[in-house]
Structure formats: C-alpha cells, structure tokens
Design an enzyme around this catalytic site. Sequence first.
Site, PDB file in Angstrom:
ATOM      1  N   SER A 138     -22.997 114.572  14.763  1.00  0.00           N
ATOM      2  CA  SER A 138     -23.394 113.687  15.860  1.00  0.00           C
ATOM      3  C   SER A 138     -22.323 112.633  16.096  1.00  0.00           C
ATOM      4  O   SER A 138     -21.502 112.343  15.209  1.00  0.00           O
ATOM      5  CB  SER A 138     -24.709 112.986  15.506  1.00  0.00           C
ATOM      6  OG  SER A 138     -25.048 111.984  16.445  1.00  0.00           O
ATOM      7  N   TYR A 151     -30.041 108.203  10.127  1.00  0.00           N
ATOM      8  CA  TYR A 151     -29.472 109.270  10.941  1.00  0.00           C
ATOM      9  C   TYR A 151     -27.951 109.286  10.822  1.00  0.00           C
ATOM     10  O   TYR A 151     -27.336 110.340  10.643  1.00  0.00           O
ATOM     11  CB  TYR A 151     -29.900 109.066  12.398  1.00  0.00           C
ATOM     12  CG  TYR A 151     -29.653 110.258  13.291  1.00  0.00           C
ATOM     13  CD1 TYR A 151     -30.544 111.328  13.309  1.00  0.00           C
ATOM     14  CD2 TYR A 151     -28.538 110.305  14.129  1.00  0.00           C
ATOM     15  CE1 TYR A 151     -30.326 112.426  14.135  1.00  0.00           C
ATOM     16  CE2 TYR A 151     -28.314 111.396  14.953  1.00  0.00           C
ATOM     17  CZ  TYR A 151     -29.211 112.446  14.957  1.00  0.00           C
ATOM     18  OH  TYR A 151     -28.991 113.536  15.772  1.00  0.00           O
ATOM     19  N   LYS A 155     -25.762 112.354   9.278  1.00  0.00           N
ATOM     20  CA  LYS A 155     -24.820 113.073  10.130  1.00  0.00           C
ATOM     21  C   LYS A 155     -23.375 112.900   9.658  1.00  0.00           C
ATOM     22  O   LYS A 155     -22.552 113.821   9.804  1.00  0.00           O
ATOM     23  CB  LYS A 155     -24.977 112.624  11.578  1.00  0.00           C
ATOM     24  CG  LYS A 155     -26.304 113.047  12.210  1.00  0.00           C
ATOM     25  CD  LYS A 155     -26.499 114.559  12.169  1.00  0.00           C
ATOM     26  CE  LYS A 155     -27.728 115.010  12.927  1.00  0.00           C
ATOM     27  NZ  LYS A 155     -27.883 116.489  12.934  1.00  0.00           N
ATOM     28  N   THR A 186     -33.355 114.783  25.040  1.00  0.00           N
ATOM     29  CA  THR A 186     -34.283 115.624  24.286  1.00  0.00           C
ATOM     30  C   THR A 186     -35.520 114.809  23.963  1.00  0.00           C
ATOM     31  O   THR A 186     -35.545 113.576  24.136  1.00  0.00           O
ATOM     32  CB  THR A 186     -33.651 116.111  22.973  1.00  0.00           C
ATOM     33  OG1 THR A 186     -33.340 114.960  22.163  1.00  0.00           O
ATOM     34  CG2 THR A 186     -32.381 116.909  23.244  1.00  0.00           C
TER      35      THR A 186
END
Length: 286
Positions: A138, A151, A155, A186
């Site tokens: 990411s 996160y 990542k 998303t």
Amino acid sequence: MTGMDVTGKVVVITGAARGIGAEVAKQLAARGARLALVGLEKAQLEEVARETGGKAWEADVTDWDVLDRVMNEVAAHFGGIDVVVANAGIAATGFIRSMDPKAFERVIEVNLLGVWRTVRTALPHLIKSRGYCLVVSSLAAIVHIPGNAAYSAAKAGCEAFADSLRAEVRHLGVDVGTAYFSWISTDMVNSADEHPVFGRLRQGMPGLASKKYPVRNVGKAVVRGIEKRSKAVHVPGWVGALKYFRAFTPMVVDRQAVEEVADADRQMAANDTSGLVGPGGQAASR
C-alpha cells in the site's frame, strides 16, 4: 523476466469477496484466466465466482492448516497454480494509545501474517509452474499517517517480505511483485471515511493525498502487472515516484499533523470509536 498470457492461467486471489479482489477477478476472467477465489464472506464470494466462472474457497488467511488444504485443493482441481495475488486485508481506525488492542493485532494477523501464510502454502505450486506472486502492500507502507499505525506497519512488512521473497525465489523461476495503492473507492476505505475522527483526518489530507481512485483502475493495473510479471504495480502512477522520496515523508506528515492530531487524539481517547472497519473487518472479527 518474461511476459505471461493470462488466458488459461490459474490465478489464486485472496480477499476476493469484494473490493480490489473481486474487481481483479472480474478483469482477469475477461482475459480468460481460471480463478480460485479465497475469502471469508461465503455468499459474496460465491456471487463473484458465479460472475467470473471461478471457484470459491471459504478460508481465513490466518489459518495455516485451512490455507494449506485450500492451496492443495486448488492445485488438484485446476492442475496447478500459476499466479497468486495475496490481497486479503482489513483496516482499523484508532490512535495507538487508546485503540482496541485486539483490532490492532487482527490487522497485523490478516494483512501481514495472512500474506506470509498465503505465499508459503502456495509457493511449492508456484515453483512447479515457474509462476508469479503479487503481494499487495500500500501507499501506507511509504506514508505513515496518524490513526493508521496498524495498517501502515502491516503493509510496510508486506513490502519488506516481498523484497526478500523476490531475491530468494528468482533462481527457481518465480517472479514476485509488490502492489502499492493509494486510497481506493472500496467498502473498506468508504467505511473508514465514515469514522467521525479518522474520516475527517483522511479527507483533510492535502492535494492528491486525500483523493480516492476507482477500483477499476486497480483491476487494470494488476492484470497488466501479472501479464508483465512486474516487480511493482502502482495506482495511481505517482505512488511509484513518491517511493524515491520516502525519506522525507515523515517530516511532511509531522508538519501536516500538528494542528489536527491533538484534538483527534482527545476524541479517540474520550470516545470508544476504534476498531475494524467495513464488511471485511466485520467478517474477520468473527
């Protein structure tokens, strides 16, 4: 590195029930790939399988034994595995000092350990086919913003894992790519935007940093990356350029965060609003 015609190739996609995974599946199906769709949300997953002509396997990517069984079943069903897209991922909002520890650790388990387990169980099959593995990292591996520590950590770990893997398996004929995506429209990102604190922080980022991009753009880029057996896939393209300036990104984040973080931190600490976001996060927390 040589190109790959995806027609007839067996592609395993984790996190295929929705979002990026489902979009990649649809675009690969249009190119004639044979799809093994792995995910948690059974009904959603089976719907994607119906739309793409693929086959669904309900599995938690943190479950070693289940993943090992699934990879063997996929290989037996299709006659091998040519490509793996290690895409399954979830997100949690919250500041480190106050967020739910279980939510933080679940992000690490799914996004990093889930990638390791996916790749490790698939690797014998990829070696046989001299195939291609795409690890989904990411932009968060490059730019580490407040409220996104779990996160970003996961990542960044995915990026490092893929770099080591690439060097280890090149002599075996397996190519490894890393995917870097900015904010994509998303369910996961849209749900994070609804968070009363993190949503405001994310949407207040300057310029292109806050823009969301259509998921179809990711599908196109991933298909192209598989066909080229690419070392890196970027959506949008400027993410690739930003990697060359990553040493400066902490200073930029620090400067941008000065005015807003103190208030956001107080709100996070005062209100129990941390946790996994979106339908995928809900499925992973069960």
